[in-house]
Design an enzyme around this catalytic site. Structure first.
Site, PDB file in Angstrom:
ATOM      1  N   ASP A  47       0.815  -1.209   0.000  1.00 33.66           N
ATOM      2  CA  ASP A  47       0.000   0.000   0.000  1.00 33.66           C
ATOM      3  C   ASP A  47       0.852   1.265   0.000  1.00 33.66           C
ATOM      4  O   ASP A  47       0.317   2.362  -0.123  1.00 33.66           O
ATOM      5  CB  ASP A  47      -0.927  -0.007   1.219  1.00 33.66           C
ATOM      6  CG  ASP A  47      -2.271   0.642   0.939  1.00 33.66           C
ATOM      7  OD1 ASP A  47      -2.666   0.682  -0.236  1.00 33.66           O
ATOM      8  OD2 ASP A  47      -2.911   1.103   1.888  1.00 33.66           O
ATOM      9  N   ASP A 179     -18.609   7.861  12.921  1.00 35.61           N
ATOM     10  CA  ASP A 179     -19.328   7.733  11.651  1.00 35.61           C
ATOM     11  C   ASP A 179     -19.782   9.115  11.171  1.00 35.61           C
ATOM     12  O   ASP A 179     -20.580   9.782  11.834  1.00 35.61           O
ATOM     13  CB  ASP A 179     -20.536   6.816  11.837  1.00 35.61           C
ATOM     14  CG  ASP A 179     -21.155   6.383  10.515  1.00 35.61           C
ATOM     15  OD1 ASP A 179     -21.361   7.249   9.640  1.00 35.61           O
ATOM     16  OD2 ASP A 179     -21.431   5.182  10.359  1.00 35.61           O
ATOM     17  N   MET A 180     -19.300   9.515  10.011  1.00 37.94           N
ATOM     18  CA  MET A 180     -19.636  10.820   9.465  1.00 37.94           C
ATOM     19  C   MET A 180     -21.141  10.980   9.255  1.00 37.94           C
ATOM     20  O   MET A 180     -21.695  12.075   9.451  1.00 37.94           O
ATOM     21  CB  MET A 180     -18.894  11.048   8.141  1.00 37.94           C
ATOM     22  CG  MET A 180     -19.182  12.365   7.463  1.00 37.94           C
ATOM     23  SD  MET A 180     -18.776  13.819   8.474  1.00 37.94           S
ATOM     24  CE  MET A 180     -16.975  13.766   8.437  1.00 37.94           C
ATOM     25  N   ILE A 225     -16.524   8.280   2.643  1.00 30.40           N
ATOM     26  CA  ILE A 225     -17.014   9.641   2.855  1.00 30.40           C
ATOM     27  C   ILE A 225     -16.917  10.445   1.570  1.00 30.40           C
ATOM     28  O   ILE A 225     -17.851  11.168   1.195  1.00 30.40           O
ATOM     29  CB  ILE A 225     -16.222  10.328   3.985  1.00 30.40           C
ATOM     30  CG1 ILE A 225     -16.458   9.612   5.317  1.00 30.40           C
ATOM     31  CG2 ILE A 225     -16.600  11.803   4.102  1.00 30.40           C
ATOM     32  CD1 ILE A 225     -15.595  10.121   6.465  1.00 30.40           C
TER      33      ILE A 225
END
Length: 289
Positions: A47, A179-180, A225
């Site tokens: 990554d 959590d948005m 998001i």
């Protein structure tokens, strides 16, 4: 990307001190599959690999040279996501090979600047708690704060690790949720403060990445998001109008691929990422050689 053999596994094990929260689990999974299915090849997809195109100056900390030589530098993460976006972008924008900033926004969040679809700067550094505010991770933090807390509150390395990785970010600032969606739906001022800080940090880092790329031709939102929170995209773009960004409110509300207005000098796009596809592509490529 490498086919995992004993030599590669040995290298992966040697990286554990650099990533103690993640690498042991990766190694454990490899060993478990080797024991169960010894004839099935395994592929290691890194990554951090996409960010190796950064200039040396973008990867260096202001620390003693001996520490840098030991591997203490800015590696960057979410590279598989950025690599996928770099591949997908030419189908969506004629500015794909220009100066592009990608915002990978999710529970883990980062941003990267690309020129000619190669990374030139990114917000995550040595670890996954740098840069942007995240779901439970603090993002950019003066190291003096860590020293202060350890000295005045007697916090251990384990205590600090738990706080910075698990108790900070949107959860820590709001005291409500990581959590948005929950925070955007809440009328509590603490929730609003967390969302404000999240968007502010993105706008701040956007300016920094534009400087690293010497300008901006396109801004891409991706991640959970970035792909679904129209309000976050709206706030970031409103705070970044000085760059020539103009948002089409209706397109943004519909989560269209192109959400910039006709008079925007910057293409603004929403492109779903697919890290799993990227890993499958690398595996197929290696195994077909």
């Amino acid at each position: 990307d490498l086919i995992v053999d004993d030599t590669v596994l040995g290298h992966l094990i040697s990286f554990i001190p650099l990533a103690p929260l993640h690498e042991p689990h990766n190694v454990a999974g490899i060993r478990a599959l080797q024991a169960l299915l010894p004839d099935v090849p395994q592929i290691a997809c890194f990554d951090t690999a996409f960010h190796r195109s950064q200039p040396d100056v973008a990867q260096t900390f202001g620390l003693p040279r001996a520490l840098s030589a030991e591997g203490i530098k800015r590696y960057g993460f979410h590279g598989l996501s950025y690599e996928f976006i770099a591949r997908a972008l030419p189908q969506q924008s004629h500015r794909a090979n220009g100066r592009v900033v990608v915002a990978h926004l999710g529970n883990g969040a980062s941003m990267a600047a690309m020129v000619n679809r190669k990374c030139v700067a990114t917000t995550l550094g040595f670890s996954t708690i740098d840069g942007l505010l995240m779901g439970t991770r603090c993002g950019n933090l003066d190291p003096g704060v860590i020293l202060h807390l350890m000295e005045t509150k007697g916090l251990s390395v384990k205590d600090m690790t738990k706080m910075l990785y698990k108790e900070s970010g949107l959860l820590g600032v709001s005291g409500i949720s990581q959590d948005m969606r929950t925070l955007l739906a809440s009328d509590k001022p603490e929730a609003q403060e967390a969302v404000d800080l999240f968007c502010y940090r993105i706008s701040r880092e956007l300016g920094s990445l534009v400087a690293a790329a010497s300008g901006i031709d396109a801004l891409v939102f991706t991640g959970g998001i970035g792909e679904h929170a129209a309000e976050v995209r709206r706030r970031v773009c409103m705070q970044s109008e000085w760059l020539g960004i103009r948002l089409d409110p209706e397109a943004n509300a519909r989560h269209d691929i192109v959400i910039s207005a006709g008079n925007s000098s910057v293409d603004v796009l929403v492109i779903p990422t697919n890290e799993e596809w990227m890993m499958a592509h690398h595996a197929q490529t290696l195994l077909s050689l």
